[in-house]
Every structure is written in structure tokens, then in C-alpha cells.
Write an enzyme that holds these catalytic residues in place. Structure first.
Site, PDB file in Angstrom:
ATOM      1  N   GLY A  44       0.878  -1.338  -0.264  1.00 27.89           N
ATOM      2  CA  GLY A  44      -0.041  -0.169  -0.041  1.00 27.89           C
ATOM      3  C   GLY A  44       0.857   0.781   0.214  1.00 27.89           C
ATOM      4  O   GLY A  44       2.092   1.428  -1.093  1.00 27.89           O
TER       5      GLY A  44
ATOM      6  N   TYR B 145      -9.155   2.513  16.502  1.00 23.04           N
ATOM      7  CA  TYR B 145      -8.116   2.908  15.773  1.00 23.04           C
ATOM      8  C   TYR B 145      -8.350   4.319  15.636  1.00 23.04           C
ATOM      9  O   TYR B 145      -7.119   5.127  15.608  1.00 23.04           O
ATOM     10  CB  TYR B 145      -8.609   2.756  14.375  1.00 23.04           C
ATOM     11  CG  TYR B 145      -8.549   2.495  13.043  1.00 23.04           C
ATOM     12  CD1 TYR B 145      -6.470   2.352  12.935  1.00 23.04           C
ATOM     13  CD2 TYR B 145      -8.759   3.950  12.371  1.00 23.04           C
ATOM     14  CE1 TYR B 145      -5.947   2.746  11.474  1.00 23.04           C
ATOM     15  CE2 TYR B 145      -8.262   4.466  10.801  1.00 23.04           C
ATOM     16  CZ  TYR B 145      -6.686   3.883  10.636  1.00 23.04           C
ATOM     17  OH  TYR B 145      -6.178   4.227   9.904  1.00 23.04           O
TER      18      TYR B 145
HETATM   19  N1  NAP Z   1      -5.957   3.158   3.084  1.00 22.53           N
HETATM   20  C1  NAP Z   1      -6.286   3.990   4.318  1.00 22.53           C
HETATM   21  O1  NAP Z   1      -7.646   4.102   3.780  1.00 22.53           O
HETATM   22  C2  NAP Z   1      -5.945   4.284   5.102  1.00 22.53           C
HETATM   23  C3  NAP Z   1      -6.148   5.539   5.688  1.00 22.53           C
HETATM   24  C4  NAP Z   1      -5.595   6.136   6.664  1.00 22.53           C
HETATM   25  C5  NAP Z   1      -4.361   6.291   7.933  1.00 22.53           C
HETATM   26  N2  NAP Z   1      -4.272   4.837   6.992  1.00 22.53           N
HETATM   27  C6  NAP Z   1      -2.683   4.639   7.596  1.00 22.53           C
HETATM   28  O2  NAP Z   1      -1.189   4.217   6.808  1.00 22.53           O
HETATM   29  C7  NAP Z   1      -0.694   3.166   6.503  1.00 22.53           C
HETATM   30  C8  NAP Z   1      -0.431   2.235   5.720  1.00 22.53           C
HETATM   31  O3  NAP Z   1      -1.575   1.707   5.227  1.00 22.53           O
HETATM   32  P1  NAP Z   1      -2.482   1.162   4.404  1.00 22.53           P
HETATM   33  O4  NAP Z   1      -3.768   1.596   3.995  1.00 22.53           O
HETATM   34  O5  NAP Z   1      -0.741   0.999   3.158  1.00 22.53           O
HETATM   35  O6  NAP Z   1      -2.628  -0.541   4.509  1.00 22.53           O
HETATM   36  P2  NAP Z   1      -1.825  -1.836   4.208  1.00 22.53           P
HETATM   37  O7  NAP Z   1      -1.430  -1.820   2.404  1.00 22.53           O
HETATM   38  O8  NAP Z   1      -2.467  -2.883   4.784  1.00 22.53           O
HETATM   39  O9  NAP Z   1      -0.069  -1.673   5.013  1.00 22.53           O
HETATM   40  C9  NAP Z   1      -0.386  -1.696   6.125  1.00 22.53           C
HETATM   41  C10 NAP Z   1       1.306  -2.118   5.971  1.00 22.53           C
HETATM   42  O10 NAP Z   1       1.897  -2.062   7.624  1.00 22.53           O
HETATM   43  C11 NAP Z   1       2.776  -3.460   8.024  1.00 22.53           C
HETATM   44  N3  NAP Z   1       1.763  -4.177   9.230  1.00 22.53           N
HETATM   45  C12 NAP Z   1       0.846  -3.552   9.747  1.00 22.53           C
HETATM   46  N4  NAP Z   1       1.141  -4.398  10.800  1.00 22.53           N
HETATM   47  C13 NAP Z   1       1.933  -4.127  11.008  1.00 22.53           C
HETATM   48  C14 NAP Z   1       3.022  -5.465  12.288  1.00 22.53           C
HETATM   49  N5  NAP Z   1       2.473  -5.436  13.537  1.00 22.53           N
HETATM   50  N6  NAP Z   1       4.459  -5.053  12.124  1.00 22.53           N
HETATM   51  C15 NAP Z   1       4.952  -4.636  10.862  1.00 22.53           C
HETATM   52  N7  NAP Z   1       4.113  -4.486   9.744  1.00 22.53           N
HETATM   53  C16 NAP Z   1       3.235  -4.239  10.259  1.00 22.53           C
HETATM   54  C17 NAP Z   1       1.416  -4.227   7.241  1.00 22.53           C
HETATM   55  O11 NAP Z   1       3.077  -5.389   6.488  1.00 22.53           O
HETATM   56  P3  NAP Z   1       2.104  -6.470   5.736  1.00 22.53           P
HETATM   57  O12 NAP Z   1       1.411  -6.804   4.666  1.00 22.53           O
HETATM   58  O13 NAP Z   1       3.343  -7.574   5.895  1.00 22.53           O
HETATM   59  O14 NAP Z   1       1.503  -7.550   7.100  1.00 22.53           O
HETATM   60  C18 NAP Z   1       1.798  -3.367   6.294  1.00 22.53           C
HETATM   61  O15 NAP Z   1       2.888  -3.274   4.415  1.00 22.53           O
HETATM   62  C19 NAP Z   1      -1.535   2.780   8.627  1.00 22.53           C
HETATM   63  O16 NAP Z   1      -0.878   3.529   9.210  1.00 22.53           O
HETATM   64  C20 NAP Z   1      -2.789   3.583   7.756  1.00 22.53           C
HETATM   65  O17 NAP Z   1      -3.884   2.891   9.180  1.00 22.53           O
HETATM   66  C21 NAP Z   1      -4.291   4.319   5.550  1.00 22.53           C
END
Ligand code: NAP
Length: 247
Positions: free
Chosen positions: A18, A151
Site C-alpha cells: 500500500g 483506531y
Molecule cells: N488506506 C487507507 O484508507 C488509510 C487511511 C488512513 C490512514 N491509513 C494508514 O496508512 C498506513 C498504511 O496503510 P495502507 O493503507 O497502506 O494499508 P496496507 O496496504 O494494509 O499496509 C499496511 C502495512 O502495515 C504493515 N503492518 C501492519 N501491521 C504490522 C505489524 N504488526 N508489524 C509490521 N508491519 C505491520 C503491513 O505489513 P504486512 O503486509 O506484512 O502485514 C503493511 O505493510 C497505516 O498506518 C494506516 O492506518 C490508511
């Protein structure tokens, strides 16, 4: 070709998926040496290999506090002291407040807040003066969407933490800023079994720009904040959210 991050060394948690992956790819394209971490070994390997000679990846669970120092040591051993740390790893679970168990609460706190807190602490110990820390927050730090109680509490705390760290680390000229995504097209909700159609229907209509954001749109922000172009910016929170928390 000169890049906006030439000679800089970066560590990105959650760099195998992501938003974190998009940031890692952009940083390497702009000349940085990048270490990524995540939990899934196969996507870590896939992304690390796509980054080429200026990338490497390690399995590291941010909720395992002992892992932070280990991964920073590995990053520094290969590429030298850190200039940029992106604390991006996170989970998002939609659970109504009254159904949230202690285990649900602990899981999201341990990853999104405690893991970020001690990840930054480990990184700062091996960071060059003048470095940049980018924390991935969320629009939920300023919006109250139902079923996001635990969250949202983590992301509100991340935003608050950034103010304190910006103040405390200023003496070393280390800048600390937050990037706050709105709904972005990643796997984060799919991991909880929530289909893309549900997200499109329920979130897109709230967004003034009427679409989900793309990970690259957060990478643009992270690149700016990591680079010397943002040399007078610290303690700030930048939203890439299609306007959802702005209008
Ligand atoms: N997508 C949205 O709509 C959105 C909106 C607001 C904020 N965010 C924030 O953006 C950030 C990235 O999320 P994303 O949307 O890119 O989602 P994503 O594709 O699910 O990526 C999440 C990442 O975090 C890693 N991760 C999760 N738990 C972990 C742990 N315990 N230890 C190490 N790595 C861990 C995952 O690794 P693995 O794949 O190896 O598990 C993955 O690389 C997050 O902090 C999220 O809260 C996202």
C-alpha cells in the site's frame, strides 16, 4: 540524474504494501537508500527486490518491541545512519464501540501507537542530525466515523505525539511531521474481509473529490516532507484526503 533524496538513507515500516510500498518506490526513484519492514516475508522479498541495489527488506513486527533496535541496526549496517524514518505500519479494524474487546483494543494500540512510539525511539538513536521523521496518521484524528473508536484513538495520539517530538527533537534539527490519508485504495480494509465495493459505496460519497485516493498521492507528501524542500516544516499534519476532513 539528481534526485530529491540523493545520499539519504531511509527506513520505512510497512514498506511492503500500500502506502508504504509507494513511499519506498518513490524514495528509491529519488536517490535514497531504503530499508523496508513488514510481516509478510514474500511481499517483503518482492518489494525489496524491485527496489534493486538501493533497497533491502526485513521481517519485523512493530508490536514486538525488541525488533525495533534490530531492524535499525540492519538498516544502518548496510546504508549508514538514518536520515529519514517513516513510521507507516498500521492496521484499521471497523468494530462498533460496544463490541470492542480488550484484545481488539490492545491489538490496534500495540501496532499503531506503541509500535510507532518505540519505532521512532529506536530510529532517532541512529539518526543524523537534520533528519526527517514522517508518521502516517489519518483523517480520523479529526473526524469521528462510527466503528473506528480504538483506531481513531491511535491516530489522534500519533498526531499529538508529533507535536511533542517536533519540539523535543528540534535541538537536533530533526523534523517530525504527519501525513494523514483519507480513504486510499490499499489492502487495509480487505484484510478485515471488507470488499472494495463497500469502501467505494460508503466512503467515496463522503469525499468531495468523489474517489478513493491512490498510494502515490501519499508518497508525494512523504517525499516532500523527507526532502530538504521541507526544511522549515515541523510538527505539522498534512492531509491527502480528497477534502474529506477539510470542507
Ligand atoms: N488506506 C487507507 O484508507 C488509510 C487511511 C488512513 C490512514 N491509513 C494508514 O496508512 C498506513 C498504511 O496503510 P495502507 O493503507 O497502506 O494499508 P496496507 O496496504 O494494509 O499496509 C499496511 C502495512 O502495515 C504493515 N503492518 C501492519 N501491521 C504490522 C505489524 N504488526 N508489524 C509490521 N508491519 C505491520 C503491513 O505489513 P504486512 O503486509 O506484512 O502485514 C503493511 O505493510 C497505516 O498506518 C494506516 O492506518 C490508511
Amino acid at each position: 540524474m539528481s534526485g530529491r533524496l540523493d545520499t539519504k538513507t531511509a527506513l520505512i515500516t510497512g514498506g511492503n504494501s500500500g502506502i508504504g510500498r509507494a513511499i519506498a518506490e518513490r524514495f528509491v526513484a529519488e536517490g535514497a537508500n531504503v530499508t523496508i519492514t513488514g510481516r509478510n516475508q514474500s511481499t517483503i522479498d518482492e518489494v525489496a527486490s524491485s527496489l534493486g541495489d538501493r533497497g533491502q527488506g526485513f521481517r519485523s513486527d512493530v508490536s514486538d518491541m525488541a525488533s525495533h533496535a534490530e531492524v535499525v541496526d540492519k538498516a544502518v549496517a548496510k546504508f549508514g545512519k538514518l536520515d529519514v524514518f517513516v513510521a507507516n505500519a498500521g492496521i484499521a479494524e471497523m468494530i462498533p464501540f460496544l463490541e470492542t474487546t480488550e484484545a481488539d483494543y490492545d491489538r490496534v494500540m500495540d501496532i499503531n501507537l506503541k509500535g510507532l512510539f518505540f519505532g521512532v525511539q529506536a530510529a532517532v538513536r541512529h539518526m543524523n542530525d537534520g533528519g526527517s521523521i514522517v508518521l502516517t496518521g489519518s483523517v480520523v484524528s479529526v473526524k469521528g466515523f462510527p466503528a473506528f473508536s480504538a483506531y481513531s484513538a491511535t491516530k489522534g495520539a500519533v498526531r499529538t505525539l508529533a507535536r511533542v517530538l517536533a519540539s523535543e527533537l528540534a535541538e537536533r534539527k530533526i523534523r517530525v511531521n504527519v501525513i494523514s490519508p483519507g480513504p486510499i485504495a490499499t489492502h487495509i480494509f480487505g484484510r478485515q474481509g471488507i470488499e472494495r465495493d463497500f469502501i467505494e459505496e460508503n466512503f467515496t460519497q463522503m469525499v468531495p473529490l468523489k474517489r478513493l485516493g491512490e498510494p502515490d498521492e501519499l508518497a508525494n507528501l512523504a517525499l516532500f516532507l523527507a526532502s530538504d524542500e521541507a526544511s522549515y516544516i515541523t510538527g505539522a499534519d498534512f492531509h491527502a484526503d480528497g477534502g474529506v476532513a477539510q470542507v
